[in-house]
Scaffold this active site. Structure first.
Site, mmCIF file in Angstrom:
data_model
loop_
_atom_site.group_PDB
_atom_site.id
_atom_site.type_symbol
_atom_site.label_atom_id
_atom_site.label_comp_id
_atom_site.label_asym_id
_atom_site.label_seq_id
_atom_site.Cartn_x
_atom_site.Cartn_y
_atom_site.Cartn_z
ATOM 1 N N SER A 61 0.841 -1.200 0.000
ATOM 2 C CA SER A 61 0.000 0.000 0.000
ATOM 3 C C SER A 61 0.870 1.242 0.000
ATOM 4 C CB SER A 61 -0.847 -0.033 1.272
ATOM 5 O OG SER A 61 -1.411 1.223 1.523
ATOM 6 N N LYS A 84 2.160 -3.867 6.885
ATOM 7 C CA LYS A 84 2.574 -3.910 5.468
ATOM 8 C C LYS A 84 4.090 -3.753 5.361
ATOM 9 C CE LYS A 84 -1.364 -4.419 3.402
ATOM 10 N NZ LYS A 84 -1.671 -5.745 2.835
ATOM 11 N N TYR A 105 -1.699 -1.049 10.972
ATOM 12 C CA TYR A 105 -1.950 -1.583 9.627
ATOM 13 C C TYR A 105 -0.743 -1.298 8.736
ATOM 14 C CZ TYR A 105 -3.582 -1.650 4.800
ATOM 15 O OH TYR A 105 -3.675 -1.878 3.451
HETATM 16 P P1 NAD Z 1 -10.947 -6.951 1.386
HETATM 17 O O1 NAD Z 1 -11.150 -6.937 2.850
HETATM 18 O O2 NAD Z 1 -12.122 -6.719 0.513
HETATM 19 O O3 NAD Z 1 -10.254 -8.318 0.936
HETATM 20 C C1 NAD Z 1 -9.388 -9.036 1.760
HETATM 21 C C2 NAD Z 1 -9.864 -10.472 1.782
HETATM 22 O O4 NAD Z 1 -8.979 -11.245 2.603
HETATM 23 C C3 NAD Z 1 -11.271 -10.623 2.371
HETATM 24 O O5 NAD Z 1 -12.055 -11.393 1.498
HETATM 25 C C4 NAD Z 1 -11.042 -11.343 3.704
HETATM 26 O O6 NAD Z 1 -12.125 -12.169 4.046
HETATM 27 C C5 NAD Z 1 -9.756 -12.106 3.417
HETATM 28 N N1 NAD Z 1 -8.940 -12.418 4.599
HETATM 29 C C6 NAD Z 1 -8.507 -11.573 5.571
HETATM 30 N N2 NAD Z 1 -7.742 -12.228 6.449
HETATM 31 C C7 NAD Z 1 -7.664 -13.512 6.025
HETATM 32 C C8 NAD Z 1 -7.029 -14.684 6.525
HETATM 33 N N3 NAD Z 1 -6.310 -14.660 7.656
HETATM 34 N N4 NAD Z 1 -7.156 -15.843 5.835
HETATM 35 C C9 NAD Z 1 -7.896 -15.894 4.702
HETATM 36 N N5 NAD Z 1 -8.535 -14.820 4.185
HETATM 37 C C10 NAD Z 1 -8.423 -13.646 4.847
HETATM 38 O O7 NAD Z 1 -9.800 -5.893 1.069
HETATM 39 P P2 NAD Z 1 -9.283 -5.336 -0.329
HETATM 40 O O8 NAD Z 1 -9.626 -3.904 -0.411
HETATM 41 O O9 NAD Z 1 -9.672 -6.253 -1.418
HETATM 42 O O10 NAD Z 1 -7.705 -5.409 -0.066
HETATM 43 C C11 NAD Z 1 -6.912 -6.500 -0.513
HETATM 44 C C12 NAD Z 1 -5.480 -6.246 -0.097
HETATM 45 O O11 NAD Z 1 -5.031 -5.001 -0.649
HETATM 46 C C13 NAD Z 1 -5.281 -6.146 1.418
HETATM 47 O O12 NAD Z 1 -4.073 -6.780 1.749
HETATM 48 C C14 NAD Z 1 -5.183 -4.652 1.650
HETATM 49 O O13 NAD Z 1 -4.409 -4.350 2.780
HETATM 50 C C15 NAD Z 1 -4.495 -4.179 0.371
HETATM 51 N N6 NAD Z 1 -4.763 -2.763 0.070
HETATM 52 C C16 NAD Z 1 -6.051 -2.329 -0.044
HETATM 53 C C17 NAD Z 1 -6.300 -0.980 -0.306
HETATM 54 C C18 NAD Z 1 -7.713 -0.459 -0.406
HETATM 55 O O14 NAD Z 1 -7.902 0.760 -0.303
HETATM 56 N N7 NAD Z 1 -8.721 -1.292 -0.637
HETATM 57 C C19 NAD Z 1 -5.229 -0.081 -0.473
HETATM 58 C C20 NAD Z 1 -3.927 -0.568 -0.375
HETATM 59 C C21 NAD Z 1 -3.715 -1.928 -0.110
HETATM 60 N N1 UFG Z 2 -12.275 11.686 3.376
HETATM 61 C C1 UFG Z 2 -13.295 12.547 3.725
HETATM 62 N N2 UFG Z 2 -14.427 12.014 4.264
HETATM 63 C C2 UFG Z 2 -14.587 10.678 4.468
HETATM 64 C C3 UFG Z 2 -13.532 9.808 4.107
HETATM 65 C C4 UFG Z 2 -12.400 10.345 3.567
HETATM 66 O O1 UFG Z 2 -13.172 13.753 3.567
HETATM 67 O O2 UFG Z 2 -15.640 10.265 4.981
HETATM 68 C C5 UFG Z 2 -11.059 12.240 2.753
HETATM 69 C C6 UFG Z 2 -9.784 11.955 3.515
HETATM 70 O O3 UFG Z 2 -9.565 12.959 4.484
HETATM 71 C C7 UFG Z 2 -8.738 11.922 2.387
HETATM 72 C C8 UFG Z 2 -9.525 11.383 1.195
HETATM 73 O O4 UFG Z 2 -10.898 11.599 1.495
HETATM 74 O O5 UFG Z 2 -8.338 13.243 2.088
HETATM 75 C C9 UFG Z 2 -9.298 9.906 0.948
HETATM 76 O O6 UFG Z 2 -9.565 9.182 2.138
HETATM 77 P P1 UFG Z 2 -9.704 7.581 2.141
HETATM 78 O O7 UFG Z 2 -10.038 7.181 3.542
HETATM 79 O O8 UFG Z 2 -10.611 7.139 1.062
HETATM 80 O O9 UFG Z 2 -8.245 7.101 1.725
HETATM 81 P P2 UFG Z 2 -6.818 7.338 2.408
HETATM 82 O O10 UFG Z 2 -5.937 7.929 1.374
HETATM 83 O O11 UFG Z 2 -6.947 8.043 3.685
HETATM 84 O O12 UFG Z 2 -6.376 5.854 2.754
HETATM 85 C C10 UFG Z 2 -6.465 4.783 1.807
HETATM 86 C C11 UFG Z 2 -6.620 3.463 2.556
HETATM 87 C C12 UFG Z 2 -5.389 3.172 3.358
HETATM 88 C C13 UFG Z 2 -4.208 3.179 2.438
HETATM 89 C C14 UFG Z 2 -4.120 4.508 1.707
HETATM 90 C C15 UFG Z 2 -2.997 4.487 0.708
HETATM 91 O O13 UFG Z 2 -7.734 3.526 3.428
HETATM 92 O O14 UFG Z 2 -5.489 1.890 3.920
HETATM 93 O O15 UFG Z 2 -5.331 4.755 1.001
HETATM 94 O O16 UFG Z 2 -3.138 3.400 -0.127
HETATM 95 F F1 UFG Z 2 -3.101 3.008 3.184
#
Ligand code: NAD
Ligand code: UFG
Length: 337
Positions: free
Chosen positions: A125, A153, A149
């Site tokens: 991330s 990572k 979190y």
């Molecule tokens: P998500 O929660 O939708 O998907 C994660 C999946 O992993 C879920 O289906 C959950 O049930 C499964 N899971 C969690 N722990 C587990 C375990 N111990 N064993 C088996 N399954 C397990 O999340 P996502 O948004 O699809 O994110 C996927 C990956 O990308 C994550 O590692 C997350 O940290 C990373 N990531 C997500 C974002 C974002 O904004 N969505 C940004 C950066 C990185």
């Molecule tokens: N924001 C609002 N109102 C809300 C939610 C968010 O104003 O209800 C604003 C935040 O302040 C930020 C922007 O919208 O300026 C984006 O916020 P998000 O929560 O959607 O995303 P972030 O960039 O804060 O964080 C996300 C994931 C993290 C990840 C990061 C970088 O949640 O896990 O992107 O990948 F680490």
């Protein structure tokens, strides 16, 4: 390289990656404990692709279950999405986050090595850049985490660097995602957060559909063009396609390489609200509130390395992201439920 284990494959990004992998001719197999997903997603993937992926309900910390899967399938590579991802929850429950994300990853990597499977694409991330010194952020920027979190990572990235250093058979890509949003254009799969969304776009789309009343805009006094936070939002279908590119690049890339997966362009919170209103025809009621602790002003990617080395770049523009998000949200007002 054909048979791919996809941990967390039932989740938001994993389900979109499944579609992309199937379309690219891979055979992905899901392992997911369904902690944050719904098994219905498998039917939806089958509806989109015409192929029903095999899905195993198991926790990646269960090494016996993983061993059985590796023995049954002889995977060529693993894409590792499984993990918990809510920043606030990780501050309240750090042990749970370290146990699940770090502990689960360590179990997975051991079982992979036991079965001579050394190819891995890991979901990292942009959070590993902490508060960036400058933008766009490139992969050599200093790394730093500000919550459990993010630490989880960073720890996993470190473990993977060390594994690759110790044993040259490992071929690893760390994909550092910026802000994934939107949904597949079919409207059949998308993001379905548990409870009140933490992230901006699922919050906005739930205001749009009437599930939530008002968006809080966290701060309008940042040093950005309109004062609200700027992020690099990327269509989840673009993000998904980076995984098959990363798998192909593993054939030539040895060691452990990090890649930014973003568009290289930032939009403010208010620009996102306006774009959503244009695509959906809904008015988003919002109120400016105090900054959210831990938020940064601006974050967007330098995407040159992924363009050059993965031959990948994002293709969908903001209007396409909003159109597909609204299709998913309006076709599935309560998500998968
Ligand atoms: P998500 O929660 O939708 O998907 C994660 C999946 O992993 C879920 O289906 C959950 O049930 C499964 N899971 C969690 N722990 C587990 C375990 N111990 N064993 C088996 N399954 C397990 O999340 P996502 O948004 O699809 O994110 C996927 C990956 O990308 C994550 O590692 C997350 O940290 C990373 N990531 C997500 C974002 C974002 O904004 N969505 C940004 C950066 C990185
Ligand atoms: N924001 C609002 N109102 C809300 C939610 C968010 O104003 O209800 C604003 C935040 O302040 C930020 C922007 O919208 O300026 C984006 O916020 P998000 O929560 O959607 O995303 P972030 O960039 O804060 O964080 C996300 C994931 C993290 C990840 C990061 C970088 O949640 O896990 O992107 O990948 F680490």
């Amino acid at each position: 390289m054909k048979k791919i284990l996809v941990t967390g494959g039932a989740g938001y990004i994993g389900s979109h990656a499944l579609v992309s992998l199937i379309e690219q001719g891979f055979t992905p197999v899901i392992v997911d404990n369904l902690r944050n997903s719904d098994i219905k997603v498998v039917d939806r993937i089958a509806q989109i692709t015409g192929v029903r992926p095999e899905a195993h309900i198991a926790d990646i910390r269960d090494e016996r279950a993983l061993r059985q899967l590796f023995a049954d399938y002889q995977f060529d590579a693993v894409i590792h999405f499984a993990g918990l991802k809510a920043v606030g929850e990780s501050v309240a429950q750090p042990q749970r986050y370290y146990h699940n994300n770090v502990g689960g990853s360590l179990s997975l990597f051991s079982v992979m090595a036991e079965h001579d499977c050394y190819r891995l694409v890991f979901s990292s991330s942009a959070t590993v850049y902490g508060v960036p010194e400058s933008v766009p952020i490139n992969e050599t920027a200093p790394l730093c985490a500000t919550n459990p979190y993010g630490h989880s990572k960073l720890m996993i990235e470190q473990v993977l660097h060390d594994l690759a250093e110790a044993d040259s058979r490992w071929q690893i890509s760390l994909l550092r995602y910026f802000n994934p949003i939107s949904a597949h254009s079919s409207g059949l799969i998308g993001e379905d957060p548990d409870g009140v969304p933490n992230n901006l776009m699922p919050y906005i789309s739930q205001v749009g559909i009437g599930r939530l009343k008002q968006l809080s805009v966290y701060g309008d006094d940042y040093d950005t063009p309109d004062g609200t936070g700027v992020r690099d939002y990327i269509h989840v279908v673009d993000l998904a396609s980076a995984h098959s590119k990363a798998l192909l690049a593993l054939d030539v890339d040895h060691g452990c390489q990090a890649y930014n997966i973003g568009t290289g362009r930032g939009y403010s919170v208010l620009e996102m609200v306006q774009a959503f209103e244009r695509a959906s025809g809904q008015v988003i009621n919002y109120q400016v509130r105090a900054r959210r602790p831990g938020d940064i002003a601006t974050c967007y990617a330098d995407t040159r390395k992924s363009a050059e080395q993965l031959a990948w770049r994002a293709e969908f523009d903001l209007d396409a992201m909003m159109r597909d998000l609204w299709r998913w949200q309006s076709n599935n007002p309560s998500g998968y439920k």
